[in-house]
Design a protein around this motif. Structure first.
Motif, PDB file in Angstrom:
ATOM      1  N   LEU A 176      13.251   6.727  -4.437  1.00 30.45           N
ATOM      2  CA  LEU A 176      14.309   7.512  -5.072  1.00 30.45           C
ATOM      3  C   LEU A 176      14.783   8.586  -4.101  1.00 30.45           C
ATOM      4  O   LEU A 176      13.973   9.302  -3.504  1.00 30.45           O
ATOM      5  N   GLU A 177      16.107   8.698  -3.959  1.00 34.22           N
ATOM      6  CA  GLU A 177      16.694   9.782  -3.167  1.00 34.22           C
ATOM      7  C   GLU A 177      17.678  10.534  -4.046  1.00 34.22           C
ATOM      8  O   GLU A 177      18.564   9.933  -4.659  1.00 34.22           O
ATOM      9  N   ILE A 178      17.492  11.846  -4.115  1.00 35.72           N
ATOM     10  CA  ILE A 178      18.439  12.710  -4.842  1.00 35.72           C
ATOM     11  C   ILE A 178      19.118  13.577  -3.795  1.00 35.72           C
ATOM     12  O   ILE A 178      18.496  14.454  -3.178  1.00 35.72           O
ATOM     13  N   ARG A 179      20.403  13.339  -3.620  1.00 41.19           N
ATOM     14  CA  ARG A 179      21.168  14.030  -2.590  1.00 41.19           C
ATOM     15  C   ARG A 179      22.072  15.080  -3.242  1.00 41.19           C
ATOM     16  O   ARG A 179      22.954  14.750  -4.034  1.00 41.19           O
ATOM     17  N   GLY A 180      21.818  16.322  -2.925  1.00 39.01           N
ATOM     18  CA  GLY A 180      22.628  17.429  -3.441  1.00 39.01           C
ATOM     19  C   GLY A 180      22.596  18.565  -2.450  1.00 39.01           C
ATOM     20  O   GLY A 180      22.774  18.366  -1.248  1.00 39.01           O
ATOM     21  N   ALA A 181      22.332  19.758  -2.970  1.00 40.12           N
ATOM     22  CA  ALA A 181      22.208  20.903  -2.076  1.00 40.12           C
ATOM     23  C   ALA A 181      21.058  20.689  -1.099  1.00 40.12           C
ATOM     24  O   ALA A 181      21.071  21.177   0.027  1.00 40.12           O
ATOM     25  N   LYS A 182      20.075  19.943  -1.551  1.00 39.84           N
ATOM     26  CA  LYS A 182      18.972  19.547  -0.681  1.00 39.84           C
ATOM     27  C   LYS A 182      18.637  18.082  -0.972  1.00 39.84           C
ATOM     28  O   LYS A 182      18.993  17.553  -2.027  1.00 39.84           O
ATOM     29  N   LEU A 183      17.976  17.452  -0.049  1.00 37.77           N
ATOM     30  CA  LEU A 183      17.620  16.043  -0.197  1.00 37.77           C
ATOM     31  C   LEU A 183      16.170  15.942  -0.657  1.00 37.77           C
ATOM     32  O   LEU A 183      15.261  16.422   0.005  1.00 37.77           O
ATOM     33  N   THR A 184      15.972  15.319  -1.834  1.00 35.83           N
ATOM     34  CA  THR A 184      14.637  15.124  -2.378  1.00 35.83           C
ATOM     35  C   THR A 184      14.351  13.636  -2.464  1.00 35.83           C
ATOM     36  O   THR A 184      15.221  12.857  -2.875  1.00 35.83           O
ATOM     37  N   SER A 185      13.160  13.245  -2.074  1.00 34.65           N
ATOM     38  CA  SER A 185      12.794  11.826  -2.129  1.00 34.65           C
ATOM     39  C   SER A 185      11.472  11.644  -2.854  1.00 34.65           C
ATOM     40  O   SER A 185      10.639  12.548  -2.902  1.00 34.65           O
ATOM     41  N   LYS A 186      11.305  10.480  -3.420  1.00 33.28           N
ATOM     42  CA  LYS A 186      10.086  10.151  -4.157  1.00 33.28           C
ATOM     43  C   LYS A 186       9.857   8.653  -4.055  1.00 33.28           C
ATOM     44  O   LYS A 186      10.816   7.864  -4.105  1.00 33.28           O
ATOM     45  N   THR A 187       8.604   8.248  -3.917  1.00 34.85           N
ATOM     46  CA  THR A 187       8.294   6.819  -3.846  1.00 34.85           C
ATOM     47  C   THR A 187       7.436   6.397  -5.029  1.00 34.85           C
ATOM     48  O   THR A 187       6.634   7.174  -5.549  1.00 34.85           O
ATOM     49  N   PHE A 188       7.640   5.155  -5.444  1.00 36.73           N
ATOM     50  CA  PHE A 188       6.865   4.557  -6.531  1.00 36.73           C
ATOM     51  C   PHE A 188       6.278   3.246  -6.020  1.00 36.73           C
ATOM     52  O   PHE A 188       7.000   2.412  -5.466  1.00 36.73           O
ATOM     53  N   ASN A 189       4.992   3.081  -6.196  1.00 36.68           N
ATOM     54  CA  ASN A 189       4.344   1.814  -5.875  1.00 36.68           C
ATOM     55  C   ASN A 189       4.138   1.063  -7.182  1.00 36.68           C
ATOM     56  O   ASN A 189       3.301   1.446  -8.002  1.00 36.68           O
ATOM     57  N   VAL A 190       4.890   0.018  -7.392  1.00 35.65           N
ATOM     58  CA  VAL A 190       4.856  -0.736  -8.641  1.00 35.65           C
ATOM     59  C   VAL A 190       4.042  -2.009  -8.437  1.00 35.65           C
ATOM     60  O   VAL A 190       4.274  -2.772  -7.496  1.00 35.65           O
ATOM     61  N   MET A 206       0.840  -1.187   0.000  1.00 34.01           N
ATOM     62  CA  MET A 206       0.000   0.000   0.000  1.00 34.01           C
ATOM     63  C   MET A 206       0.880   1.244   0.000  1.00 34.01           C
ATOM     64  O   MET A 206       1.988   1.253   0.534  1.00 34.01           O
ATOM     65  N   LEU A 207       0.344   2.285  -0.642  1.00 32.81           N
ATOM     66  CA  LEU A 207       1.054   3.557  -0.699  1.00 32.81           C
ATOM     67  C   LEU A 207       1.230   4.092   0.714  1.00 32.81           C
ATOM     68  O   LEU A 207       0.303   4.141   1.499  1.00 32.81           O
ATOM     69  N   PHE A 208       2.458   4.491   1.033  1.00 29.04           N
ATOM     70  CA  PHE A 208       2.688   4.974   2.383  1.00 29.04           C
ATOM     71  C   PHE A 208       3.291   6.371   2.354  1.00 29.04           C
ATOM     72  O   PHE A 208       3.760   6.849   1.327  1.00 29.04           O
ATOM     73  N   CYS A 209       3.283   7.028   3.517  1.00 23.14           N
ATOM     74  CA  CYS A 209       3.774   8.401   3.611  1.00 23.14           C
ATOM     75  C   CYS A 209       5.285   8.418   3.737  1.00 23.14           C
ATOM     76  O   CYS A 209       5.891   7.542   4.333  1.00 23.14           O
ATOM     77  N   VAL A 210       5.867   9.413   3.140  1.00 26.30           N
ATOM     78  CA  VAL A 210       7.316   9.603   3.234  1.00 26.30           C
ATOM     79  C   VAL A 210       7.563  10.912   3.965  1.00 26.30           C
ATOM     80  O   VAL A 210       6.933  11.926   3.676  1.00 26.30           O
ATOM     81  N   CYS A 211       8.446  10.886   4.913  1.00 29.57           N
ATOM     82  CA  CYS A 211       8.739  12.105   5.677  1.00 29.57           C
ATOM     83  C   CYS A 211       9.249  13.192   4.757  1.00 29.57           C
ATOM     84  O   CYS A 211      10.076  12.942   3.884  1.00 29.57           O
ATOM     85  N   ARG A 212       8.795  14.404   4.965  1.00 30.47           N
ATOM     86  CA  ARG A 212       9.142  15.516   4.103  1.00 30.47           C
ATOM     87  C   ARG A 212      10.510  16.068   4.475  1.00 30.47           C
ATOM     88  O   ARG A 212      10.738  16.484   5.590  1.00 30.47           O
ATOM     89  N   LEU A 213      11.427  16.040   3.481  1.00 26.22           N
ATOM     90  CA  LEU A 213      12.740  16.648   3.688  1.00 26.22           C
ATOM     91  C   LEU A 213      12.768  17.953   2.902  1.00 26.22           C
ATOM     92  O   LEU A 213      12.787  19.034   3.459  1.00 26.22           O
ATOM     93  N   ALA A 214      12.811  17.828   1.570  1.00 30.60           N
ATOM     94  CA  ALA A 214      12.726  19.036   0.761  1.00 30.60           C
ATOM     95  C   ALA A 214      11.441  19.018  -0.036  1.00 30.60           C
ATOM     96  O   ALA A 214      11.026  20.011  -0.588  1.00 30.60           O
TER      97      ALA A 214
END
Length: 260
Positions: free
Chosen positions: A104-118, A6-14
């Protein structure tokens, strides 16, 4: 068995992003980063499952473009491809084992995350309709039918339709058994029936031919007719025998009278 997540929540970073993707088993699926080009000093990580197992990594500054085949069950072996410009991840030749949550985590000047439910769904077989001759009786005016799936499938529903209306449905996620659904129809029924096996992204349909399947069952309702025919044959044979015997008697009498 397909494990659905099930789709779940991801803690907000950026920022928090989410997506859901459904594909048919054997097809490829691409999980997009939504960036046109990876910044030189950014690092991209792809993770899978509740354990956040690292399956792919990009670090342009250190010239790292790698995919991992060391998931314990080897489900990703030779199936992962990275786009070296966008960082998007493609899973080829998918199986139902690739169903799950990808991060997905993109680590740079800020941390961005994204989830995919396949969700990867098994290819559906064409349902089969047969007549249930065990339920035939001389007093019945209906035909018993059974529609079934020749293969065991999960996350699928088997249904009987009369034209566009659903008559009955069954859905069981148990790969040890195959789905089956009965139906009773009148021999002279002119309605249009069909059996449909479907999942969220595909379906297979078999249309009922009453004249073909129910004709055999109807013939089983007429043992009396066969018996009558047999009796008539015996009567005709007996009459022919009597006529033959009478002819012989007449012939013998005729010979005797001639000699006299």
């Amino acid at each position: 068995m397909v494990h659905m997540f099930m789709l779940f929540c991801v803690c907000r970073l950026a920022g928090v992003f989410g997506d859901s993707v459904s594909v048919m088993e054997g097809d490829s699926v691409t999980l997009n980063t939504d960036v046109t080009e990876i910044p030189e000093d950014d690092e991209i990580l792809w993770k899978y499952g509740a354990e956040n197992t690292l399956i792919a990594k990009i670090n342009k500054e250190n010239r790292i473009f790698s995919t991992s085949d060391d998931v314990p069950d080897g489900r990703f072996r030779d199936r992962l491809k990275l786009d070296d410009q966008t960082g998007s991840l493609t899973i080829t030749h998918t199986t139902t084992e690739h169903t799950g949550v990808y991060r997905l985590e993109i680590r740079g000047a800020k941390l961005t995350s994204k989830t995919f439910n396949v969700f990867v769904y098994a290819r559906l077989p064409v349902p089969v309709i047969i007549s249930d001759s065990s339920n035939c009786s001389s007093s019945s005016s209906s035909c018993s039918l059974v529609c079934s799936s020749v293969l065991s499938v999960c996350d699928a529903t088997l249904s009987w339709y009369a034209r566009m209306s659903v008559l009955s449905s069954i859905s069981v996620c148990d790969l040890s058994i195959s789905l089956s659904l009965p139906l009773e129809v009148e021999y002279q029924d002119k309605n249009t029936y069909s059996c449909v096996l479907n999942n969220p992204i595909s379906n297979q349909t078999t249309h009922l031919d009453i004249n073909t399947l129910c004709h055999t069952c109807a013939e089983g309702h007429a043992p009396c007719c066969d018996s009558v025919e047999a009796v008539l044959r015996l009567v005709v044979t007996a009459l022919m025998g009597v006529a033959s015997a009478a002819a012989v008697v007449l012939l013998v009498n005729d010979v005797r009278s001639t000699r006299g």
